[in-house]
Design a protein around this motif. Sequence first.
Motif, PDB file in Angstrom:
ATOM      1  N   ASP A   1      23.174 -75.637 -45.418  1.00 29.34           N
ATOM      2  CA  ASP A   1      23.518 -74.602 -46.316  1.00 29.34           C
ATOM      3  C   ASP A   1      22.664 -73.647 -46.065  1.00 29.34           C
ATOM      4  OD1 ASP A   1      21.698 -76.505 -46.288  1.00 29.34           O
ATOM      5  OD2 ASP A   1      21.584 -76.436 -49.074  1.00 29.34           O
ATOM      6  N   VAL A   2      21.162 -73.984 -45.330  1.00 27.84           N
ATOM      7  CA  VAL A   2      20.766 -72.373 -45.958  1.00 27.84           C
ATOM      8  C   VAL A   2      21.123 -71.786 -44.747  1.00 27.84           C
ATOM      9  CG1 VAL A   2      18.211 -72.062 -44.984  1.00 27.84           C
ATOM     10  CG2 VAL A   2      18.616 -74.134 -46.228  1.00 27.84           C
ATOM     11  N   TRP A   3      21.517 -71.866 -43.369  1.00 27.20           N
ATOM     12  CA  TRP A   3      22.446 -71.461 -42.807  1.00 27.20           C
ATOM     13  C   TRP A   3      23.669 -70.035 -43.722  1.00 27.20           C
ATOM     14  CZ3 TRP A   3      21.556 -69.737 -37.844  1.00 27.20           C
ATOM     15  CH2 TRP A   3      20.369 -70.214 -36.668  1.00 27.20           C
ATOM     16  N   ALA A   4      24.377 -70.871 -43.687  1.00 24.91           N
ATOM     17  CA  ALA A   4      25.407 -70.063 -44.436  1.00 24.91           C
ATOM     18  C   ALA A   4      25.592 -69.415 -46.200  1.00 24.91           C
ATOM     19  CB  ALA A   4      26.515 -72.146 -44.854  1.00 24.91           C
ATOM     20  N   THR A   5      24.145 -69.525 -46.874  1.00 20.90           N
ATOM     21  CA  THR A   5      24.041 -69.056 -47.889  1.00 20.90           C
ATOM     22  C   THR A   5      22.859 -67.922 -47.387  1.00 20.90           C
ATOM     23  OG1 THR A   5      23.789 -71.361 -49.234  1.00 20.90           O
ATOM     24  CG2 THR A   5      22.782 -69.305 -49.715  1.00 20.90           C
ATOM     25  N   PHE A   6      21.985 -68.256 -46.300  1.00 21.43           N
ATOM     26  CA  PHE A   6      21.129 -67.368 -46.036  1.00 21.43           C
ATOM     27  C   PHE A   6      21.412 -65.958 -44.657  1.00 21.43           C
ATOM     28  CE2 PHE A   6      18.412 -69.860 -49.035  1.00 21.43           C
ATOM     29  CZ  PHE A   6      18.756 -69.373 -50.375  1.00 21.43           C
ATOM     30  N   ILE A   7      21.084 -66.765 -44.051  1.00 17.77           N
ATOM     31  CA  ILE A   7      21.088 -66.662 -42.041  1.00 17.77           C
ATOM     32  C   ILE A   7      22.263 -65.786 -41.876  1.00 17.77           C
ATOM     33  CG2 ILE A   7      20.508 -67.260 -40.192  1.00 17.77           C
ATOM     34  CD1 ILE A   7      18.799 -69.025 -40.805  1.00 17.77           C
ATOM     35  N   LEU A   8      23.611 -66.420 -42.086  1.00 17.38           N
ATOM     36  CA  LEU A   8      24.870 -65.869 -41.504  1.00 17.38           C
ATOM     37  C   LEU A   8      25.248 -64.801 -42.923  1.00 17.38           C
ATOM     38  CD1 LEU A   8      26.121 -69.092 -40.169  1.00 17.38           C
ATOM     39  CD2 LEU A   8      25.578 -67.768 -39.225  1.00 17.38           C
ATOM     40  N   PRO A   9      25.343 -65.058 -43.803  1.00 17.23           N
ATOM     41  CA  PRO A   9      25.686 -63.536 -44.256  1.00 17.23           C
ATOM     42  C   PRO A   9      24.071 -62.401 -44.348  1.00 17.23           C
ATOM     43  CG  PRO A   9      25.837 -65.291 -45.770  1.00 17.23           C
ATOM     44  CD  PRO A   9      24.770 -65.571 -44.545  1.00 17.23           C
ATOM     45  N   GLY A  10      23.624 -62.518 -44.000  1.00 17.17           N
ATOM     46  CA  GLY A  10      22.707 -61.858 -43.778  1.00 17.17           C
ATOM     47  C   GLY A  10      22.338 -61.134 -42.473  1.00 17.17           C
ATOM     48  N   LEU A  11      23.256 -62.143 -41.370  1.00 10.30           N
ATOM     49  CA  LEU A  11      23.087 -61.694 -40.308  1.00 10.30           C
ATOM     50  C   LEU A  11      24.790 -60.647 -40.120  1.00 10.30           C
ATOM     51  CD1 LEU A  11      22.632 -61.666 -36.758  1.00 10.30           C
ATOM     52  CD2 LEU A  11      23.757 -64.400 -36.777  1.00 10.30           C
ATOM     53  N   ALA A  12      25.392 -61.407 -40.648  1.00 12.17           N
ATOM     54  CA  ALA A  12      26.464 -60.083 -41.263  1.00 12.17           C
ATOM     55  C   ALA A  12      26.547 -59.113 -41.891  1.00 12.17           C
ATOM     56  CB  ALA A  12      28.017 -60.936 -41.660  1.00 12.17           C
ATOM     57  N   GLY A  13      25.565 -59.466 -42.340  1.00 14.87           N
ATOM     58  CA  GLY A  13      24.854 -57.671 -42.631  1.00 14.87           C
ATOM     59  C   GLY A  13      24.368 -56.535 -41.698  1.00 14.87           C
ATOM     60  N   THR A  14      23.624 -57.120 -41.159  1.00 10.10           N
ATOM     61  CA  THR A  14      23.200 -56.245 -40.495  1.00 10.10           C
ATOM     62  C   THR A  14      23.881 -55.614 -39.299  1.00 10.10           C
ATOM     63  OG1 THR A  14      20.901 -57.454 -40.483  1.00 10.10           O
ATOM     64  CG2 THR A  14      21.371 -56.611 -38.291  1.00 10.10           C
ATOM     65  N   LEU A  15      24.795 -56.881 -38.723  1.00 15.88           N
ATOM     66  CA  LEU A  15      26.030 -56.809 -37.681  1.00 15.88           C
ATOM     67  C   LEU A  15      26.940 -55.373 -37.710  1.00 15.88           C
ATOM     68  CD1 LEU A  15      26.002 -60.233 -35.720  1.00 15.88           C
ATOM     69  CD2 LEU A  15      24.585 -57.976 -35.169  1.00 15.88           C
ATOM     70  N   GLY A  16      27.349 -55.826 -39.226  1.00 12.88           N
ATOM     71  CA  GLY A  16      28.327 -55.242 -39.724  1.00 12.88           C
ATOM     72  C   GLY A  16      27.596 -53.377 -39.779  1.00 12.88           C
ATOM     73  N   ALA A  17      26.367 -53.227 -40.442  1.00 11.90           N
ATOM     74  CA  ALA A  17      25.772 -52.326 -40.616  1.00 11.90           C
ATOM     75  C   ALA A  17      25.107 -51.135 -39.051  1.00 11.90           C
ATOM     76  CB  ALA A  17      24.990 -52.109 -41.169  1.00 11.90           C
ATOM     77  N   ALA A  18      25.216 -52.429 -38.097  1.00  6.86           N
ATOM     78  CA  ALA A  18      24.992 -51.775 -36.902  1.00  6.86           C
ATOM     79  C   ALA A  18      25.991 -51.007 -36.161  1.00  6.86           C
ATOM     80  CB  ALA A  18      24.492 -52.439 -36.372  1.00  6.86           C
ATOM     81  N   VAL A  19      27.327 -51.809 -36.530  1.00  8.12           N
ATOM     82  CA  VAL A  19      28.034 -51.951 -35.297  1.00  8.12           C
ATOM     83  C   VAL A  19      29.313 -50.713 -35.639  1.00  8.12           C
ATOM     84  CG1 VAL A  19      30.177 -52.525 -35.259  1.00  8.12           C
ATOM     85  CG2 VAL A  19      29.534 -53.825 -34.649  1.00  8.12           C
ATOM     86  N   ALA A  20      29.258 -50.394 -37.550  1.00  9.45           N
ATOM     87  CA  ALA A  20      29.165 -48.914 -37.897  1.00  9.45           C
ATOM     88  C   ALA A  20      28.329 -48.127 -37.772  1.00  9.45           C
ATOM     89  CB  ALA A  20      29.634 -49.370 -39.223  1.00  9.45           C
ATOM     90  N   GLY A  21      27.402 -48.495 -37.692  1.00 11.97           N
ATOM     91  CA  GLY A  21      26.070 -47.014 -36.739  1.00 11.97           C
ATOM     92  C   GLY A  21      26.964 -46.729 -36.177  1.00 11.97           C
ATOM     93  N   VAL A  22      26.478 -47.439 -34.831  1.00 10.71           N
ATOM     94  CA  VAL A  22      26.220 -47.424 -33.412  1.00 10.71           C
ATOM     95  C   VAL A  22      27.706 -46.450 -33.178  1.00 10.71           C
ATOM     96  CG1 VAL A  22      27.573 -48.630 -31.163  1.00 10.71           C
ATOM     97  CG2 VAL A  22      25.519 -49.432 -32.519  1.00 10.71           C
ATOM     98  N   VAL A  23      28.926 -46.738 -33.739  1.00 10.34           N
ATOM     99  CA  VAL A  23      30.198 -46.344 -33.696  1.00 10.34           C
ATOM    100  C   VAL A  23      30.116 -44.843 -33.968  1.00 10.34           C
ATOM    101  CG1 VAL A  23      32.830 -45.540 -34.307  1.00 10.34           C
ATOM    102  CG2 VAL A  23      31.564 -48.347 -33.838  1.00 10.34           C
ATOM    103  N   LEU A  24      29.439 -44.437 -35.226  1.00 13.60           N
ATOM    104  CA  LEU A  24      29.668 -43.163 -36.168  1.00 13.60           C
ATOM    105  C   LEU A  24      28.467 -42.718 -35.500  1.00 13.60           C
ATOM    106  CD1 LEU A  24      30.007 -43.799 -39.415  1.00 13.60           C
ATOM    107  CD2 LEU A  24      31.750 -43.162 -38.766  1.00 13.60           C
ATOM    108  N   ALA A  25      27.356 -43.109 -35.141  1.00 14.30           N
ATOM    109  CA  ALA A  25      26.190 -42.262 -34.553  1.00 14.30           C
ATOM    110  C   ALA A  25      26.190 -41.920 -32.818  1.00 14.30           C
ATOM    111  CB  ALA A  25      24.910 -42.970 -34.249  1.00 14.30           C
ATOM    112  N   GLY A  26      27.609 -42.518 -31.983  1.00 16.56           N
ATOM    113  CA  GLY A  26      28.404 -42.162 -31.281  1.00 16.56           C
ATOM    114  C   GLY A  26      28.689 -41.232 -30.912  1.00 16.56           C
ATOM    115  N   LEU A  27      29.695 -40.605 -31.527  1.00 20.86           N
ATOM    116  CA  LEU A  27      30.088 -39.617 -32.205  1.00 20.86           C
ATOM    117  C   LEU A  27      30.204 -38.493 -31.949  1.00 20.86           C
ATOM    118  CD1 LEU A  27      34.048 -40.988 -33.896  1.00 20.86           C
ATOM    119  CD2 LEU A  27      33.988 -40.493 -31.545  1.00 20.86           C
TER     120      LEU A  27
END
Length: 265
Positions: free
Chosen positions: A58-84
Amino acid sequence: MSYANLYEVPGPRGIRRNRLLAVVVAAVLLGLAYFVYVRFDAKDQWAAEKWTPLLRGDVWATFILPGLAGTLGAAVAGVVLAGLFGLVFATARMSDHRWIQRPAAAVVEFFRSVPLLLLIFFAFFGSFALLGVNISAFAAVVFGLTLYNGSVIAEIIRAGVLSLPKGQSEAAYAMGMRKGQVMRLVLLPQALKAMLPVLISQFVVLLKDSALGLIVGYDELVDRGLNGIAANFSNVIPAAILIAAIFILINLSLDRLATRLSHRR
């Protein structure tokens, strides 16, 4: 190419000196690790009740995984747009037309010089004054990551193109290619391959910089995984160690990816 003039193979004395230095450095690191362990142990940071919550689903589902999804989401969008962004502005900086080259250089130098945190602040708090709307924390983080890292990437790509032998472009022009074709078909593919390890390193920096999103309330790994867990279980040191380990694993994976891509033909 021979590297004999760049590096001299150590002799017997050099080998003994290097081994001694290795032993000394290892001893210092072990001593530092022991000091940290003892000090944390004195503060009960290794107690089971502080680490057990990190193993709960429940700790992973509530805190770690949502936070990891947020980090990866911003990073992926940043990588694509920064690359362009980097590709467009690197090409613009190498234009023969000054009316394109100079504004592109000004944009790259400006955003490369402004701290990323200020860009995120400006996007988040200044959007209403400029546009009349409040943009999301995600958009503010991606905005900052794109402009700052995109400017750095533009310089990386430009340096890669300028490092290529002039014979590459001269041969392409001799075949009747235009400058746009030379850049797109000859120079950029070689420069991107040569600069790939550096580009991946910059993407690693971008991934870590996404943690600055916590300043504007963006739900990313440091905010959710560290602050969220520590606030509920009073285990900031174990939570910080876990979050650091997750970042290290992601960055090592990116580094391995860069190594594999650089060796592909």
